[in-house]
Scaffold this motif. Structure first.
Motif, PDB file in Angstrom:
ATOM      1  N   UNK A 128      12.477 -34.720 -18.164  1.00  0.00           N
ATOM      2  CA  UNK A 128      11.113 -34.262 -18.431  1.00  0.00           C
ATOM      3  C   UNK A 128      11.076 -33.301 -19.616  1.00  0.00           C
ATOM      4  N   UNK A 129      11.970 -32.329 -19.625  1.00  0.00           N
ATOM      5  CA  UNK A 129      11.977 -31.337 -20.697  1.00  0.00           C
ATOM      6  C   UNK A 129      12.422 -31.927 -22.027  1.00  0.00           C
ATOM      7  N   UNK A 130      13.328 -32.895 -21.976  1.00  0.00           N
ATOM      8  CA  UNK A 130      13.785 -33.533 -23.215  1.00  0.00           C
ATOM      9  C   UNK A 130      12.635 -34.237 -23.915  1.00  0.00           C
ATOM     10  N   UNK A 131      11.831 -34.967 -23.144  1.00  0.00           N
ATOM     11  CA  UNK A 131      10.674 -35.651 -23.730  1.00  0.00           C
ATOM     12  C   UNK A 131       9.592 -34.650 -24.151  1.00  0.00           C
ATOM     13  N   UNK A 132       9.429 -33.596 -23.350  1.00  0.00           N
ATOM     14  CA  UNK A 132       8.373 -32.622 -23.623  1.00  0.00           C
ATOM     15  C   UNK A 132       8.637 -31.820 -24.895  1.00  0.00           C
ATOM     16  N   UNK A 133       9.899 -31.517 -25.166  1.00  0.00           N
ATOM     17  CA  UNK A 133      10.229 -30.680 -26.325  1.00  0.00           C
ATOM     18  C   UNK A 133      10.399 -31.480 -27.614  1.00  0.00           C
ATOM     19  N   UNK A 134      10.375 -32.802 -27.527  1.00  0.00           N
ATOM     20  CA  UNK A 134      10.490 -33.633 -28.731  1.00  0.00           C
ATOM     21  C   UNK A 134       9.119 -33.848 -29.346  1.00  0.00           C
ATOM     22  N   UNK A 135       9.053 -33.821 -30.666  1.00  0.00           N
ATOM     23  CA  UNK A 135       7.743 -33.970 -31.314  1.00  0.00           C
ATOM     24  C   UNK A 135       7.154 -35.352 -31.114  1.00  0.00           C
ATOM     25  N   UNK A 136       8.026 -36.362 -30.877  1.00  0.00           N
ATOM     26  CA  UNK A 136       7.538 -37.725 -30.679  1.00  0.00           C
ATOM     27  C   UNK A 136       7.706 -38.202 -29.236  1.00  0.00           C
ATOM     28  N   UNK A 137       8.118 -37.305 -28.348  1.00  0.00           N
ATOM     29  CA  UNK A 137       8.254 -37.653 -26.940  1.00  0.00           C
ATOM     30  C   UNK A 137       9.472 -38.476 -26.596  1.00  0.00           C
ATOM     31  N   UNK A 138      10.409 -38.647 -27.551  1.00  0.00           N
ATOM     32  CA  UNK A 138      11.599 -39.452 -27.293  1.00  0.00           C
ATOM     33  C   UNK A 138      12.710 -38.597 -26.703  1.00  0.00           C
ATOM     34  N   UNK A 139      13.506 -39.219 -25.831  1.00  0.00           N
ATOM     35  CA  UNK A 139      14.593 -38.512 -25.176  1.00  0.00           C
ATOM     36  C   UNK A 139      15.739 -38.243 -26.147  1.00  0.00           C
ATOM     37  N   UNK A 140      16.383 -37.092 -25.969  1.00  0.00           N
ATOM     38  CA  UNK A 140      17.516 -36.701 -26.800  1.00  0.00           C
ATOM     39  C   UNK A 140      18.796 -36.852 -25.982  1.00  0.00           C
ATOM     40  N   UNK A 141      19.756 -37.658 -26.474  1.00  0.00           N
ATOM     41  CA  UNK A 141      20.984 -37.897 -25.729  1.00  0.00           C
ATOM     42  C   UNK A 141      21.802 -36.625 -25.526  1.00  0.00           C
TER      43      UNK A 141
END
Length: 449
Positions: free
Chosen positions: A270-283
């Motif tokens: 949830x936080x990975x998508x929330x903190x990304x400017x485009x909503x993409x997950x960060x590995x």
């Protein structure tokens, strides 16, 4: 450039430095084991068979399954978790293997010395094996902070010093202060993280930007790192419960860790998508922050935390860890000059402190006392010792590079992106089907190995 390269090869050449270090250290260990170490009562044939009990009462049958899980975490979990760097896979797994093999032997001696000698001898059995692996885990956490910037000789020196200080820290916390820390939130994770960060600070490289293009991942390196993540995630309940008391304590620790990890994983996504400017997950977040729940549940795992409480702990740990990777790591590097390659502060440092607070306020205060000025001075001294130009450390432009210390055959996997583009072009020019293109790429991928 040729002259500069020649000097660098001379400096980083391990032909004499590594063999001499390994031989000397191992010979010393063999002598010390011969003089000081013997089997405990459940391992020694003479002592065991003189007692009236069932063979299956031996502690081996209770502890060895947990030991196996912990051992896998140390050598596969930690090793592959660090393979995210695109050109440092050999070193991530290989140096992990090397320093773990040294650390578990030295840890057996240091922990035995500080936690009680029996008639002048250190007794070893399955529980001492688990404890030695725990100590090794702390060293590997510190390894993550200096990943890609140190030679194998430097890492061996760091392991010798850290294992010794780990045993001192553990003795003060567990023996003198009487704290409970079965999963090692304080003794393993917090200690390993901040020890590594202090060493990384002393080894700060102002010109590390010369290797910036190699301090990143590619598609397949992130996949390998996820192998480490999944092994760690699956076996973490065993890690936290390995040396707790038999019965409800061990059962409860495994269960609390299980639910903490599960809740942590969802908050991480949830936080990975929330903190990304485009909503993409960060590995990076998924590989690391999803494990923070296991760290945070380490101290309080054997207490009556309840599944509800465990899930809250894991949920918060995932949030804190992702925020650390996103916002705190850049500040540590830019303001405090701490180049934390793996982000151990976010996975082990902050969740470890959180685990200590959850476990007991008094334990967290004891942790502050442990990391007082005396220990910090010793760690700084170690950093300066490691900084001496005799260990074959890589230059600023050669960090995060396997070929400095390994025989590396440039495989066709490095051509994979180019090949993909060429095959796509051919697909349209010559009518090759998409499935055939994928098949050819898959064949090339297999050949590359």
């Amino acid at each position: 450039n040729i002259i500069a390269r020649g000097r660098e090869d001379t400096n980083t050449n391990m032909r004499l430095k590594l063999p001499i270090t390994c031989f000397i250290l191992e010979i010393i260990l063999i002598i010390l084991f011969g003089v000081l170490v013997e089997y405990d009562k459940e391992t020694d044939a003479r002592k065991w068979h003189h007692s009236n009990h069932s063979e299956y009462d031996n502690d081996f049958y209770y502890r060895y399954p947990s030991f196996q899980d912990v051992h896998v975490m140390i050598f596969i979990g930690f090793g592959f978790l660090m393979t995210f760097l695109q050109r440092y896979g050999f070193s991530s797994v290989g140096f992990n293997f090397l320093i773990a093999a040294l650390a578990l032997q030295w840890a057996t001696l240091m922990q035995g010395f500080f936690h009680g000698m029996h008639g002048g001898k250190i007794h070893v059995g399955v529980e001492s094996m688990i404890n030695a692996d725990f100590c090794t885990g702390s060293v590997l956490i510190s390894f993550g902070a200096v990943l890609g910037k140190t030679s194998p000789v430097q890492l061996l020196v760091m392991a010798v010093f850290e294992v010794t200080l780990f045993a001192v820290n553990e003795f003060i916390l567990l023996s003198l202060l009487g704290t409970k820390d079965a999963g090692g939130s304080m003794t393993i994770h917090t200690f390993g993280a901040y020890f590594g960060l202090m060493v990384a600070r002393v080894l700060y490289r102002p010109n590390l930007h010369k290797s910036k293009h190699k301090n990143s991942s590619v598609y397949h390196s992130d996949m390998f790192a996820m192998i480490g993540t999944l092994y760690l995630w699956m076996f973490w309940p065993s890690f936290n419960s390995a040396i707790t008391a038999h019965g409800d304590d061990q059962h409860r620790t495994a269960l609390n860790t299980y639910y903490s990890l599960a809740a942590c994983t969802l908050s991480t996504y949830a936080m990975s998508a929330l903190t990304a400017h485009d909503g993409k997950l960060d590995m990076v977040h998924i590989q690391n922050a999803a494990l923070a729940g296991g760290v945070a549940a380490g101290t309080a795992g054997e207490m009556m935390l309840t599944p509800f409480g465990s899930m809250i702990v894991g949920f918060l740990a995932g949030i804190i860890s992702v925020l650390g990777y996103k916002y705190l790591s850049p500040i540590l590097e830019s303001k405090l000059k701490i180049q934390d390659t793996c982000g151990v502060h976010n996975l082990h440092g902050m969740p470890g402190v959180m685990g200590a607070i959850v476990g007991a306020v008094t334990a967290s205060l004891a942790t502050k006392e442990i990391y007082g000025d005396g220990l910090i001075q010793i760690i700084f001294c170690l950093g300066f010792i490691m900084k001496l130009p005799i260990y074959g450390a890589p230059s600023d432009a050669s960090c995060f590079e396997d070929s400095i210390y390994w025989e590396v055959i440039e495989s066709v996997i490095n051509w994979y992106p180019v090949l993909s583009i060429e095959m796509t072009v051919h697909k349209y020019n010559y009518g090759i089907s998409c499935k055939k293109t994928e098949f050819f790429l898959f064949v090339w991928f297999l050949i590359s190995f």
